[in-house]
Scaffold this motif. Structure first.
Motif, PDB file in Angstrom:
ATOM      1  N   GLN A  43       6.791  29.897 -25.180  1.00  0.00           N
ATOM      2  CA  GLN A  43       7.982  30.175 -24.369  1.00  0.00           C
ATOM      3  C   GLN A  43       8.066  29.191 -23.208  1.00  0.00           C
ATOM      4  O   GLN A  43       9.137  28.701 -22.854  1.00  0.00           O
ATOM      5  CB  GLN A  43       7.962  31.610 -23.841  1.00  0.00           C
ATOM      6  CG  GLN A  43       7.829  32.687 -24.903  1.00  0.00           C
ATOM      7  CD  GLN A  43       8.738  32.454 -26.078  1.00  0.00           C
ATOM      8  OE1 GLN A  43       9.957  32.374 -25.959  1.00  0.00           O
ATOM      9  NE2 GLN A  43       8.148  32.320 -27.261  1.00  0.00           N
TER      10      GLN A  43
ATOM     11  N   ALA B 289      12.412  35.155 -21.968  1.00  0.00           N
ATOM     12  CA  ALA B 289      12.993  33.814 -21.988  1.00  0.00           C
ATOM     13  C   ALA B 289      14.492  33.831 -21.721  1.00  0.00           C
ATOM     14  O   ALA B 289      15.056  32.812 -21.308  1.00  0.00           O
ATOM     15  CB  ALA B 289      12.701  33.145 -23.329  1.00  0.00           C
TER      16      ALA B 289
ATOM     17  N   ARG C  36      11.376  16.461 -26.498  1.00  0.00           N
ATOM     18  CA  ARG C  36      12.599  16.322 -25.697  1.00  0.00           C
ATOM     19  C   ARG C  36      12.814  14.859 -25.285  1.00  0.00           C
ATOM     20  O   ARG C  36      13.960  14.408 -25.183  1.00  0.00           O
ATOM     21  CB  ARG C  36      12.527  17.244 -24.474  1.00  0.00           C
ATOM     22  CG  ARG C  36      12.688  18.720 -24.846  1.00  0.00           C
ATOM     23  CD  ARG C  36      12.778  19.608 -23.612  1.00  0.00           C
ATOM     24  NE  ARG C  36      11.506  19.721 -22.902  1.00  0.00           N
ATOM     25  CZ  ARG C  36      10.531  20.573 -23.218  1.00  0.00           C
ATOM     26  NH1 ARG C  36      10.661  21.376 -24.259  1.00  0.00           N
ATOM     27  NH2 ARG C  36       9.420  20.618 -22.498  1.00  0.00           N
TER      28      ARG C  36
ATOM     29  N   ARG D 256      17.288  29.953 -24.261  1.00  0.00           N
ATOM     30  CA  ARG D 256      16.378  30.025 -23.114  1.00  0.00           C
ATOM     31  C   ARG D 256      17.115  29.742 -21.810  1.00  0.00           C
ATOM     32  O   ARG D 256      17.899  28.808 -21.709  1.00  0.00           O
ATOM     33  CB  ARG D 256      15.252  29.008 -23.281  1.00  0.00           C
ATOM     34  CG  ARG D 256      14.250  29.384 -24.344  1.00  0.00           C
ATOM     35  CD  ARG D 256      13.002  28.526 -24.216  1.00  0.00           C
ATOM     36  NE  ARG D 256      12.024  28.888 -25.223  1.00  0.00           N
ATOM     37  CZ  ARG D 256      12.016  28.400 -26.460  1.00  0.00           C
ATOM     38  NH1 ARG D 256      12.944  27.543 -26.831  1.00  0.00           N
ATOM     39  NH2 ARG D 256      11.079  28.768 -27.320  1.00  0.00           N
TER      40      ARG D 256
ATOM     41  N   GLY E 153       8.997  25.603 -24.651  1.00  0.00           N
ATOM     42  CA  GLY E 153      10.345  25.384 -25.155  1.00  0.00           C
ATOM     43  C   GLY E 153      10.425  25.042 -26.618  1.00  0.00           C
ATOM     44  O   GLY E 153      11.332  24.308 -27.044  1.00  0.00           O
TER      45      GLY E 153
ATOM     46  N   LEU F 118      11.323  25.322 -18.024  1.00  0.00           N
ATOM     47  CA  LEU F 118      10.199  25.003 -18.881  1.00  0.00           C
ATOM     48  C   LEU F 118       9.014  24.517 -18.038  1.00  0.00           C
ATOM     49  O   LEU F 118       9.184  24.018 -16.932  1.00  0.00           O
ATOM     50  CB  LEU F 118      10.595  23.920 -19.880  1.00  0.00           C
ATOM     51  CG  LEU F 118      11.733  24.304 -20.837  1.00  0.00           C
ATOM     52  CD1 LEU F 118      12.130  23.109 -21.691  1.00  0.00           C
ATOM     53  CD2 LEU F 118      11.330  25.481 -21.714  1.00  0.00           C
TER      54      LEU F 118
ATOM     55  N   GLY G  84       6.092  19.579 -26.372  1.00  0.00           N
ATOM     56  CA  GLY G  84       7.469  19.926 -26.016  1.00  0.00           C
ATOM     57  C   GLY G  84       8.126  18.819 -25.204  1.00  0.00           C
ATOM     58  O   GLY G  84       9.294  18.465 -25.431  1.00  0.00           O
TER      59      GLY G  84
ATOM     60  N   ASN H  95      11.391  25.180 -30.470  1.00  0.00           N
ATOM     61  CA  ASN H  95      12.623  25.627 -31.131  1.00  0.00           C
ATOM     62  C   ASN H  95      12.350  26.450 -32.382  1.00  0.00           C
ATOM     63  O   ASN H  95      12.965  27.492 -32.584  1.00  0.00           O
ATOM     64  CB  ASN H  95      13.494  24.419 -31.505  1.00  0.00           C
ATOM     65  CG  ASN H  95      13.871  23.567 -30.325  1.00  0.00           C
ATOM     66  OD1 ASN H  95      13.402  22.448 -30.180  1.00  0.00           O
ATOM     67  ND2 ASN H  95      14.709  24.092 -29.440  1.00  0.00           N
TER      68      ASN H  95
ATOM     69  N   ASP I  66      18.233  24.131 -26.289  1.00  0.00           N
ATOM     70  CA  ASP I  66      17.721  25.359 -25.676  1.00  0.00           C
ATOM     71  C   ASP I  66      17.826  26.573 -26.590  1.00  0.00           C
ATOM     72  O   ASP I  66      17.657  27.701 -26.146  1.00  0.00           O
ATOM     73  CB  ASP I  66      18.427  25.629 -24.344  1.00  0.00           C
ATOM     74  CG  ASP I  66      19.946  25.723 -24.482  1.00  0.00           C
ATOM     75  OD1 ASP I  66      20.461  25.544 -25.604  1.00  0.00           O
ATOM     76  OD2 ASP I  66      20.613  25.961 -23.461  1.00  0.00           O
TER      77      ASP I  66
END
Length: 516
Positions: free
Chosen positions: A368, A407, A334, A33, A371, A37, A330, A373, A119
């Motif tokens: 998208q 993306a 993170r 990506r 973010g 985000l 998301g 995975n 990413d």
């Protein structure tokens, strides 16, 4: 122009035409990506969700209905009261800190191995459908050959990075032995990475044994090759079946999706932020347990996320609250530095209609922006997961390819050449025949193959074919063109021998294999 020059131009046009007419089935690399985000929560709000989740873990606790897990937690220093485990936030943070933020999925074809986490992202087809809509658009029970066809399509669709596992349930095999044939189908008909059955601890151990045959037992110790999924029973319960399967995967250093099964408003509070706080606590408790099993093994923050209609109690897809929760999750993943999974093209429609398209597109776009995975259920899902549609399967895959392109972000590699074309053409001209256009037209703008953008007159002249039938014909064409990526003969024989032995050992029954 000389005769030689004319021949060169014709050969160039012929080569381009041949390239256009040849279906491109090369798998797209892992999505990297490059777009910013969408993160709706402030740092203070992230801290608020984290604190609320840790309070749940410490004070309310999580039920682990499994004697082995309870003993594991006692040894790890948790406060175990009966089946309820109270987890100190310091212990949780210490454990999840050992989960790798990134790793590489290794495929049978090394060229299809995938960097994963941070990413980097991947698309994975739907799984678990008890029905399919077949090549005649008939809803019926699937067979092992239907499953093989979905694995063949997964192999050929560029945006699909995995062949998953039981995309549809093969009803022509006993439940107790079904996992063996499903795993073999995933391995045989595609050389991409795949998923492994976690329907019982014994089944998960069989999957690990088959992966050891395919890749080598020592290879598994240091290389993720397969993904397991372990669903929690929201609110705040993990059961023996899932925990046993989790141990089978983690002990062999293979990643599992730690997935609370959320029906927002039914098994969580009827509000977005408290739902995320509960879901987060549930996921963290399982993620922490993976590290009790084997420190440093890969694990993925997961969830199945739906909201419930307050009118009927039915699960819904594509709602704005689901998108908001994905954006929040998301941020939380993170915050903890772990990769995360969500579900992608979900829908509740009963046929491949406008509802199916809208719901799926809404969820896909949100992922998208969020973010994610591991983007699971990325092709075929309809009727709240009750059937996998062959028509929708290929359209969803094309939609994933479009999302992949978006993306990737803006391309600047031909900026100067494109500006030079402006000077060449000048006011009032057109670019259709310019060398820059001829060189770049295939990559400049995504051209969907399954959507019709011709005039209505042209569409009518070509039979007025709508997207459902167009997509079914695409499935037929692809299956006719499919070329099997052959397994090594010795490996194939060893896998089939293993299946034959286990089918002799496991009684054929309409119940999960828990004992053999």
């Amino acid at each position: 122009m000389s005769v030689d020059a004319v021949g060169t131009v014709r050969r160039g046009r012929g080569a381009r035409r041949k390239q256009r007419e040849t279906r491109d089935v090369a798998m797209l690399p892992a999505l990297k990506r490059r777009l910013p985000l969408t993160e709706p929560m402030t740092a203070e709000q992230i801290a608020r969700i984290d604190a609320a989740s840790m309070d749940i873990l410490e004070n309310t606790g999580v039920v682990f209905r499994d004697d082995t897990a309870l003993e594991d937690w006692r040894r790890a220093g948790a406060d175990v009261r009966g089946e309820r485990v109270h987890l100190d936030r310091g212990l949780v943070r210490e454990l999840i800190a050992t989960i790798p933020e990134t790793f590489t999925y290794h495929a049978r074809d090394p060229r299809k191995s995938l960097p994963f986490g941070a990413d980097h992202a991947m698309f994975v087809p739907m799984t678990g459908a008890p029905y399919l809509r077949d090549l005649e658009d008939v809803r019926r029970n699937p067979t092992l050959e239907d499953l093989a066809n979905f694995h063949r399509l997964s192999h050929m669709l560029p945006a699909m990075h995995s062949s998953a596992h039981h995309i549809v349930e093969p009803y022509d095999h006993p439940i107790s032995q079904r996992h063996l044939r499903i795993t073999y189908s995933s391995m045989k008909y595609s050389d991409k990475t795949f998923m492994g059955m976690t329907t019982s601890p014994k089944n998960a151990e069989d999957v690990m044994d088959m992966c050891a045959i395919l890749f080598g037992a020592e290879f598994l110790e240091t290389h993720p090759v397969v993904t397991g999924n372990c669903n929690g029973n929201s609110p705040l319960v993990w059961d023996e079946t899932m925990l046993g399967a989790m141990r089978a995967f983690c002990r062999r250093n293979q990643p599992v999706l730690c997935s609370p099964f959320v029906l927002g408003g039914a098994n969580t509070p009827a509000s977005v932020a408290p739902t995320v706080a509960q879901l987060n606590a549930e996921a963290l408790s399982a993620l922490a347990y993976t590290q009790v099993i084997r420190q440093g093994c890969p694990a993925i923050y997961g969830h199945y996320l739906s909201t419930v209609s307050m009118k009927s109690g039915a699960p819904m897809a594509g709602t704005p609250e689901i998108s908001l929760m994905n954006l929040m999750i998301g941020q939380m993943a993170r915050f903890y530095g772990v990769p995360w999974r969500s579900s992608t093209t979900l829908g509740g429609a009963k046929t491949f209609d406008a509802q199916a398209g809208y719901e799926s597109a809404s969820t896909l776009m949100a992922l998208q922006m969020a973010g994610a995975n591991y983007m699971w259920h990325a092709a075929g899902w309809n009727e709240a997961g009750m059937h996998c549609s062959m028509a929708k399967f290929v359209v969803d895959a094309e939609q994933c390819a479009m999302a992949y392109r978006m993306a990737e972000g803006i391309r600047w590699d031909d900026f100067d050449e494109g500006l030079a074309a402006v000077a060449d053409i000048g006011p009032g001209g057109h670019y259709l025949g310019h060398p820059h256009t001829l060189e770049n037209f295939q990559r400049a703008f995504f051209m969907p193959e399954l959507f019709d953008n011709n005039s209505i007159e042209q569409w009518q002249a070509e039979g007025a074919v709508e997207v459902n039938e167009r997509s079914l014909q695409r499935c037929r064409d692809m299956l006719n063109e499919y070329e099997e990526p052959k397994l090594d003969a010795a490996v194939d024989e060893a896998l089939r021998d293993y299946i034959a032995r286990r089918e002799r050992e496991i009684p054929a029954a309409d119940a999960l294999n828990q004992d053999y």
